[in-house]
Design a protein around this motif. Structure first.
Motif, PDB file in Angstrom:
ATOM      1  N   ARG A   1     -78.529 -42.078  38.427  1.00  0.00           N
ATOM      2  CA  ARG A   1     -77.547 -41.099  37.973  1.00  0.00           C
ATOM      3  C   ARG A   1     -78.184 -40.024  37.103  1.00  0.00           C
ATOM      4  N   VAL A   2     -79.108 -40.420  36.223  1.00  0.00           N
ATOM      5  CA  VAL A   2     -79.779 -39.426  35.382  1.00  0.00           C
ATOM      6  C   VAL A   2     -80.665 -38.527  36.244  1.00  0.00           C
ATOM      7  N   ALA A   3     -81.325 -39.090  37.245  1.00  0.00           N
ATOM      8  CA  ALA A   3     -82.223 -38.311  38.095  1.00  0.00           C
ATOM      9  C   ALA A   3     -81.490 -37.200  38.844  1.00  0.00           C
ATOM     10  N   GLY A   4     -80.212 -37.381  39.131  1.00  0.00           N
ATOM     11  CA  GLY A   4     -79.465 -36.363  39.863  1.00  0.00           C
ATOM     12  C   GLY A   4     -78.537 -35.542  38.996  1.00  0.00           C
ATOM     13  N   ILE A   5     -78.654 -35.679  37.676  1.00  0.00           N
ATOM     14  CA  ILE A   5     -77.669 -35.086  36.768  1.00  0.00           C
ATOM     15  C   ILE A   5     -77.681 -33.568  36.768  1.00  0.00           C
ATOM     16  N   TYR A   6     -78.856 -32.949  36.828  1.00  0.00           N
ATOM     17  CA  TYR A   6     -78.916 -31.488  36.751  1.00  0.00           C
ATOM     18  C   TYR A   6     -78.353 -30.846  38.017  1.00  0.00           C
ATOM     19  N   SER A   7     -78.667 -31.423  39.154  1.00  0.00           N
ATOM     20  CA  SER A   7     -78.119 -30.881  40.400  1.00  0.00           C
ATOM     21  C   SER A   7     -76.604 -31.097  40.450  1.00  0.00           C
ATOM     22  N   GLU A   8     -76.157 -32.254  39.967  1.00  0.00           N
ATOM     23  CA  GLU A   8     -74.725 -32.573  40.000  1.00  0.00           C
ATOM     24  C   GLU A   8     -73.933 -31.684  39.055  1.00  0.00           C
TER      25      GLU A   8
ATOM     26  N   PRO B   1     -77.915 -35.735  29.511  1.00  0.00           N
ATOM     27  CA  PRO B   1     -77.864 -36.935  30.357  1.00  0.00           C
ATOM     28  C   PRO B   1     -77.632 -38.230  29.588  1.00  0.00           C
ATOM     29  N   LEU B   2     -77.684 -38.193  28.251  1.00  0.00           N
ATOM     30  CA  LEU B   2     -77.450 -39.406  27.467  1.00  0.00           C
ATOM     31  C   LEU B   2     -76.068 -39.998  27.723  1.00  0.00           C
ATOM     32  N   TYR B   3     -75.101 -39.133  28.141  1.00  0.00           N
ATOM     33  CA  TYR B   3     -73.767 -39.667  28.387  1.00  0.00           C
ATOM     34  C   TYR B   3     -73.783 -40.668  29.545  1.00  0.00           C
TER      35      TYR B   3
ATOM     36  N   LEU C   1     -87.573 -37.503  36.433  1.00  0.00           N
ATOM     37  CA  LEU C   1     -87.218 -37.243  37.833  1.00  0.00           C
ATOM     38  C   LEU C   1     -86.142 -36.167  37.949  1.00  0.00           C
ATOM     39  N   ALA C   2     -85.237 -36.093  36.964  1.00  0.00           N
ATOM     40  CA  ALA C   2     -84.178 -35.077  37.002  1.00  0.00           C
ATOM     41  C   ALA C   2     -84.767 -33.677  36.987  1.00  0.00           C
ATOM     42  N   MET C   3     -85.806 -33.476  36.172  1.00  0.00           N
ATOM     43  CA  MET C   3     -86.441 -32.154  36.118  1.00  0.00           C
ATOM     44  C   MET C   3     -87.239 -31.871  37.383  1.00  0.00           C
ATOM     45  N   LEU C   4     -87.895 -32.894  37.915  1.00  0.00           N
ATOM     46  CA  LEU C   4     -88.628 -32.703  39.166  1.00  0.00           C
ATOM     47  C   LEU C   4     -87.673 -32.421  40.322  1.00  0.00           C
ATOM     48  N   ASP C   5     -86.493 -33.029  40.284  1.00  0.00           N
ATOM     49  CA  ASP C   5     -85.524 -32.890  41.362  1.00  0.00           C
ATOM     50  C   ASP C   5     -85.051 -31.450  41.528  1.00  0.00           C
ATOM     51  N   VAL C   6     -85.035 -30.701  40.440  1.00  0.00           N
ATOM     52  CA  VAL C   6     -84.616 -29.292  40.523  1.00  0.00           C
ATOM     53  C   VAL C   6     -85.609 -28.478  41.343  1.00  0.00           C
ATOM     54  N   PHE C   7     -86.884 -28.839  41.225  1.00  0.00           N
ATOM     55  CA  PHE C   7     -87.929 -28.114  41.953  1.00  0.00           C
ATOM     56  C   PHE C   7     -88.195 -28.710  43.337  1.00  0.00           C
ATOM     57  N   VAL C   8     -88.037 -30.025  43.454  1.00  0.00           N
ATOM     58  CA  VAL C   8     -88.282 -30.718  44.736  1.00  0.00           C
ATOM     59  C   VAL C   8     -87.053 -31.572  45.048  1.00  0.00           C
ATOM     60  N   PRO C   9     -86.065 -31.030  45.779  1.00  0.00           N
ATOM     61  CA  PRO C   9     -84.809 -31.741  46.024  1.00  0.00           C
ATOM     62  C   PRO C   9     -84.959 -33.097  46.721  1.00  0.00           C
ATOM     63  N   ASP C  10     -86.088 -33.318  47.391  1.00  0.00           N
ATOM     64  CA  ASP C  10     -86.280 -34.587  48.092  1.00  0.00           C
ATOM     65  C   ASP C  10     -86.507 -35.758  47.142  1.00  0.00           C
TER      66      ASP C  10
ATOM     67  N   ASN D   1     -84.631 -37.083  44.861  1.00  0.00           N
ATOM     68  CA  ASN D   1     -83.501 -38.009  44.752  1.00  0.00           C
ATOM     69  C   ASN D   1     -83.366 -38.888  45.986  1.00  0.00           C
ATOM     70  N   ASN D   2     -83.651 -38.336  47.163  1.00  0.00           N
ATOM     71  CA  ASN D   2     -83.599 -39.140  48.383  1.00  0.00           C
ATOM     72  C   ASN D   2     -84.687 -40.207  48.391  1.00  0.00           C
ATOM     73  N   LEU D   3     -85.875 -39.819  47.966  1.00  0.00           N
ATOM     74  CA  LEU D   3     -86.988 -40.764  47.891  1.00  0.00           C
ATOM     75  C   LEU D   3     -86.688 -41.857  46.871  1.00  0.00           C
ATOM     76  N   LEU D   4     -86.033 -41.475  45.783  1.00  0.00           N
ATOM     77  CA  LEU D   4     -85.710 -42.447  44.737  1.00  0.00           C
ATOM     78  C   LEU D   4     -84.817 -43.556  45.274  1.00  0.00           C
ATOM     79  N   GLY D   5     -83.871 -43.205  46.135  1.00  0.00           N
ATOM     80  CA  GLY D   5     -82.990 -44.218  46.709  1.00  0.00           C
ATOM     81  C   GLY D   5     -83.768 -45.289  47.455  1.00  0.00           C
ATOM     82  N   ILE D   6     -84.809 -44.874  48.180  1.00  0.00           N
ATOM     83  CA  ILE D   6     -85.641 -45.822  48.913  1.00  0.00           C
ATOM     84  C   ILE D   6     -86.448 -46.685  47.946  1.00  0.00           C
ATOM     85  N   VAL D   7     -87.018 -46.039  46.922  1.00  0.00           N
ATOM     86  CA  VAL D   7     -87.821 -46.770  45.938  1.00  0.00           C
ATOM     87  C   VAL D   7     -86.978 -47.816  45.210  1.00  0.00           C
ATOM     88  N   ILE D   8     -85.740 -47.454  44.875  1.00  0.00           N
ATOM     89  CA  ILE D   8     -84.845 -48.391  44.185  1.00  0.00           C
ATOM     90  C   ILE D   8     -84.578 -49.612  45.058  1.00  0.00           C
TER      91      ILE D   8
END
Length: 260
Positions: free
Chosen positions: A85-92, A108-110, A162-171, A173-180
């Motif tokens: 959830r934190v990793a996708g917070i900025y895009s969301e 993202p602390l919330y 990852l949230a900051m990286l996700d803004v520059f590389v949208p993939d 968050n998708n990769l994170l789902g697999i890693v999880i």
């Protein structure tokens, strides 16, 4: 990346809204915060206690595997949900970030706050379940907040980077789902480390989440205090990740806001 009174107020409002929105429109509303963990406990205790009896350390009761499994599932849920959830917070929340001057480093602390509330409710029900089956609690439980706090620090640090990286590389968050998904099965949650081949057991110790899981299992099952080394490792890793996130935030904040 300090936290002001306005930031604290905003985090509290975000937490409240997140908890309300989670089951908005459902007839039972917030009652689902109790129903969902209760259903998980009932399922595991009625199915796995009979189908997968296991002798775990000094505790060999009929519910041994259930006690082991639920503790791990709840702790993993806290870690995985926080990271994802934190990793996708900025895009969301991009629309909100464009409208109001929120502190990107602490907003993202919330998410962590909400996941901790859900975890505490679930673990309280789990503790009640242990009392019902006669497992009982012990003084080692006083160490649980420390272990959970360190696990949360690592999860938040990973998610924020990852949230900051996700803004520059949208993939990301998708990769994170697999890693999880892989991470769940690479962490001894539904199995005990003893069933692994001897050559693979040392590899498990390379997984920082296992350090927390092993400590939680030790506390719940055996009343065993956490070991100094894994707790120190979690603390160092958590502080390092937060420091990295703070550095990235300082260097990338302007670009992040422009891209959002």
């Amino acid at each position: 990346m300090g936290i002001s009174r306005a930031d604290i107020t905003a985090i509290a409002l975000f937490m409240r809204q997140d908890l309300l929105d989670r089951h908005r429109g459902n007839a039972l509303g917030a009652a689902w915060l109790l129903i969902q963990p209760l259903s998980l406990i009932v399922l595991f205790s009625t199915v796995f206690s009979h189908l997968m009896k296991a002798r775990l350390n000094s505790y060999a009761g009929p519910y041994a595997y259930t006690v082991y499994l639920i503790a791990g599932v709840l702790a993993w849920g806290l870690f995985a949900n926080t990271v994802q959830r934190v990793a996708g917070i900025y895009s969301e929340k991009a629309g909100l970030i464009r409208k109001i001057p929120v502190n990107l480093g602490v907003m993202p602390l919330y998410v962590l706050g909400v996941e901790l509330v859900v975890f505490c409710i679930s673990f309280a029900l789990y503790a009640a379940y242990l009392l019902v089956i006669g497992h009982g609690l012990n003084l080692a439980w006083l160490w649980l907040p420390l272990v959970v706090g360190l696990l949360c620090m690592v999860a938040y640090g990973v998610g924020l980077v990852l949230a900051m990286l996700d803004v520059f590389v949208p993939d990301v968050n998708n990769l994170l789902g697999i890693v999880i998904q892989y991470g769940f099965w690479m962490t001894p949650i539904v199995y005990v480390p003893d069933i692994l081949p001897p050559w693979l057991r040392p590899v498990v110790w390379l997984n920082p989440v296992y350090w927390a899981m092993e400590s939680i299992h030790g506390i719940v099952l055996d009343g065993r205090l956490p070991s100094y080394l894994p707790m120190t490792g979690l603390a160092v890793l958590g502080v390092g990740l937060l420091a990295l996130a703070a550095w990235m935030h300082g260097r990338l904040e302007k670009q992040l806001r422009d891209l959002l």
